[in-house]
Design an enzyme around this catalytic site. Structure first.
Site, mmCIF file in Angstrom:
data_model
loop_
_atom_site.group_PDB
_atom_site.id
_atom_site.type_symbol
_atom_site.label_atom_id
_atom_site.label_comp_id
_atom_site.label_asym_id
_atom_site.label_seq_id
_atom_site.Cartn_x
_atom_site.Cartn_y
_atom_site.Cartn_z
ATOM 1 N N LYS A 15 0.833 -1.216 0.000
ATOM 2 C CA LYS A 15 0.000 0.000 0.000
ATOM 3 C C LYS A 15 0.865 1.264 0.000
ATOM 4 C CE LYS A 15 -2.115 -1.090 3.843
ATOM 5 N NZ LYS A 15 -1.404 -2.375 4.107
ATOM 6 N N ARG A 90 -9.555 0.945 8.502
ATOM 7 C CA ARG A 90 -9.169 -0.425 8.819
ATOM 8 C C ARG A 90 -10.274 -1.167 9.570
ATOM 9 N NH1 ARG A 90 -3.359 0.530 8.669
ATOM 10 N NH2 ARG A 90 -2.144 -1.371 8.916
ATOM 11 N N ARG A 129 11.561 -5.592 4.999
ATOM 12 C CA ARG A 129 11.293 -4.175 4.703
ATOM 13 C C ARG A 129 12.279 -3.254 5.437
ATOM 14 N NH1 ARG A 129 5.320 -1.768 5.448
ATOM 15 N NH2 ARG A 129 5.470 -2.575 7.570
ATOM 16 N N ARG A 162 11.359 -1.516 10.933
ATOM 17 C CA ARG A 162 10.331 -1.138 11.895
ATOM 18 C C ARG A 162 10.264 -2.139 13.037
ATOM 19 N NH1 ARG A 162 5.047 0.374 8.466
ATOM 20 N NH2 ARG A 162 4.134 -0.872 10.139
ATOM 21 N N ARG A 173 -0.526 -8.738 13.393
ATOM 22 C CA ARG A 173 -1.105 -7.728 12.495
ATOM 23 C C ARG A 173 -1.943 -8.384 11.402
ATOM 24 N NH1 ARG A 173 4.257 -5.188 10.976
ATOM 25 N NH2 ARG A 173 3.100 -4.073 9.390
HETATM 26 P P1 ADP Z 1 1.242 -1.732 7.487
HETATM 27 O O1 ADP Z 1 2.499 -1.336 6.791
HETATM 28 O O2 ADP Z 1 1.284 -3.023 8.190
HETATM 29 O O3 ADP Z 1 0.038 -1.657 6.612
HETATM 30 P P2 ADP Z 1 0.793 0.760 8.922
HETATM 31 O O4 ADP Z 1 2.013 1.565 8.834
HETATM 32 O O5 ADP Z 1 -0.335 1.112 8.040
HETATM 33 O O6 ADP Z 1 1.155 -0.765 8.736
HETATM 34 O O7 ADP Z 1 0.273 0.732 10.422
HETATM 35 C C1 ADP Z 1 1.139 0.462 11.494
HETATM 36 C C2 ADP Z 1 0.355 0.345 12.790
HETATM 37 O O8 ADP Z 1 -0.331 1.579 13.076
HETATM 38 C C3 ADP Z 1 -0.754 -0.697 12.791
HETATM 39 O O9 ADP Z 1 -0.266 -2.000 13.107
HETATM 40 C C4 ADP Z 1 -1.687 -0.146 13.884
HETATM 41 O O10 ADP Z 1 -1.141 -0.383 15.170
HETATM 42 C C5 ADP Z 1 -1.604 1.346 13.637
HETATM 43 N N1 ADP Z 1 -2.616 1.818 12.655
HETATM 44 C C6 ADP Z 1 -2.377 2.343 11.433
HETATM 45 N N2 ADP Z 1 -3.523 2.678 10.820
HETATM 46 C C7 ADP Z 1 -4.527 2.350 11.670
HETATM 47 C C8 ADP Z 1 -5.949 2.424 11.608
HETATM 48 N N3 ADP Z 1 -6.575 2.915 10.516
HETATM 49 N N4 ADP Z 1 -6.660 1.996 12.680
HETATM 50 C C9 ADP Z 1 -6.060 1.511 13.780
HETATM 51 N N5 ADP Z 1 -4.717 1.393 13.896
HETATM 52 C C10 ADP Z 1 -3.951 1.807 12.854
HETATM 53 P P1 ADP Z 2 2.195 -1.868 3.187
HETATM 54 O O1 ADP Z 2 2.194 -0.364 3.205
HETATM 55 O O2 ADP Z 2 0.974 -2.436 2.531
HETATM 56 O O3 ADP Z 2 2.453 -2.470 4.533
HETATM 57 P P2 ADP Z 2 4.782 -1.614 1.782
HETATM 58 O O4 ADP Z 2 4.505 -0.757 0.608
HETATM 59 O O5 ADP Z 2 5.506 -1.018 2.922
HETATM 60 O O6 ADP Z 2 3.416 -2.329 2.271
HETATM 61 O O7 ADP Z 2 5.568 -2.913 1.271
HETATM 62 C C1 ADP Z 2 6.030 -3.933 2.175
HETATM 63 C C2 ADP Z 2 7.401 -4.435 1.713
HETATM 64 O O8 ADP Z 2 7.241 -5.200 0.513
HETATM 65 C C3 ADP Z 2 8.400 -3.338 1.376
HETATM 66 O O9 ADP Z 2 9.676 -3.771 1.754
HETATM 67 C C4 ADP Z 2 8.292 -3.184 -0.146
HETATM 68 O O10 ADP Z 2 9.504 -2.749 -0.736
HETATM 69 C C5 ADP Z 2 7.955 -4.600 -0.578
HETATM 70 N N1 ADP Z 2 7.029 -4.661 -1.732
HETATM 71 C C6 ADP Z 2 5.997 -3.827 -2.018
HETATM 72 N N2 ADP Z 2 5.357 -4.221 -3.145
HETATM 73 C C7 ADP Z 2 5.994 -5.350 -3.568
HETATM 74 C C8 ADP Z 2 5.808 -6.231 -4.695
HETATM 75 N N3 ADP Z 2 4.821 -6.034 -5.586
HETATM 76 N N4 ADP Z 2 6.654 -7.273 -4.801
HETATM 77 C C9 ADP Z 2 7.646 -7.488 -3.893
HETATM 78 N N5 ADP Z 2 7.877 -6.691 -2.829
HETATM 79 C C10 ADP Z 2 7.058 -5.632 -2.663
#
Ligand code: ADP
Ligand code: ADP
Ligand code: ZN
Length: 218
Positions: A15, A90, A129, A162, A173
């Site tokens: 995302k 979420r 990551r 992270r 998660r």
């Molecule tokens: P990911 O990369 O796993 O999608 P995010 O960076 O979006 O993670 O979120 C990291 C953490 O922040 C989540 O595990 C949760 O603890 C909190 N968080 C983020 N967005 C939300 C939301 N919309 N509602 C509740 N908690 C959230």
């Molecule tokens: P999210 O925000 O949904 O948690 P991220 O964009 O942070 O996801 O991506 C999670 C990890 O996977 C990062 O290290 C990123 O570089 C890698 N990644 C993202 N998209 C792809 C893909 N299509 N194929 C392989 N690795 C990916």
């Protein structure tokens, strides 16, 4: 009318990676609830202190706190043309609150790209990551490595893992995603705004699918 795109998908689906490209291409603000929380934790604001332990465990922050934070962010001037939302909503309550606030801002959810990725890939993606401490650009040790190890391609900043990307927390998660967030897929499908993307493909290929879906908005 402002345009709002909501990226949905499990943790590690891509995302953040795709939101960055999309927001630049469409000249929209990139609003990541996770980044907003982490910024508050870094600055040790009241909000940051309140949510720090929750993020560390990989649990969800309560809806009222999250909704208030995102609402404030979407009212900022750089969101006047709309935003790419990443990580919010979420829960069903957050989705309902979003519809309500966008109505107040004279807009609506225009498209919900859903990045579909298997659980096995998610764990590999999250445990590999690396994120830039200065500008937030996301890398992957295997799938998207930086040119110089440990340094950001964009700004030269230091890369860090992270604290919530260890396997145990990742599993929590993913389980929270399955119970709390995945019902939103059906919610947005019924609303006729969902576009499913094959998130197993390479980053560039997912971007292509995403831009094609966005081009169809009318
Ligand atoms: P990911 O990369 O796993 O999608 P995010 O960076 O979006 O993670 O979120 C990291 C953490 O922040 C989540 O595990 C949760 O603890 C909190 N968080 C983020 N967005 C939300 C939301 N919309 N509602 C509740 N908690 C959230
Ligand atoms: P999210 O925000 O949904 O948690 P991220 O964009 O942070 O996801 O991506 C999670 C990890 O996977 C990062 O290290 C990123 O570089 C890698 N990644 C993202 N998209 C792809 C893909 N299509 N194929 C392989 N690795 C990916
Ligand atoms: Zn950087």
């Amino acid at each position: 009318m402002p345009m709002y795109l909501v990226l949905i998908g499990p943790p590690g689906a891509g995302k953040g990676t795709q939101a960055k490209v999309l927001s630049e291409q469409k000249n929209l603000a990139h609003v990541s609830s996770g980044d907003l929380f982490r910024d508050n934790i870094k600055r040790q604001t009241e909000l940051g202190k309140q949510v720090e332990a929750i993020l560390k465990r990989g649990d969800l922050v309560p809806d009222d706190v999250t909704i208030a934070m995102v609402r404030d962010r979407l009212k900022q001037p750089d969101c006047a043309a709309g935003a790419v939302l990443d990580g919010f909503p979420r829960t069903p309550a957050q989705a309902a609150a979003l519809n309500k606030m966008l109505g107040e801002f004279g807009g609506k959810v225009n498209l919900v790209p859903y990045i579909n990725v298997s659980e096995k890939s998610l764990i590999e993606r999250l445990t590999g990551r690396w994120t830039c401490k200065s500008c937030g650009t996301v890398f992957h040790q295997k799938f998207n490595p930086p040119k110089v190890q440990g340094k950001c391609d964009k700004c030269g900043g230091e890369l860090a893992q992270r604290p919530d990307d260890q396997e145990e927390t990742v599993k929590n998660r993913i389980s929270k995603y399955l119970s709390e967030t995945s019902p939103l897929i059906e919610f947005y499908q019924k609303a006729g705004v969902m576009a499913e993307l094959d998130g197993e493909k390479k980053i560039e290929d997912v971007t292509k699918q995403l831009l094609a879906a966005v081009a169809k908005i009318r």
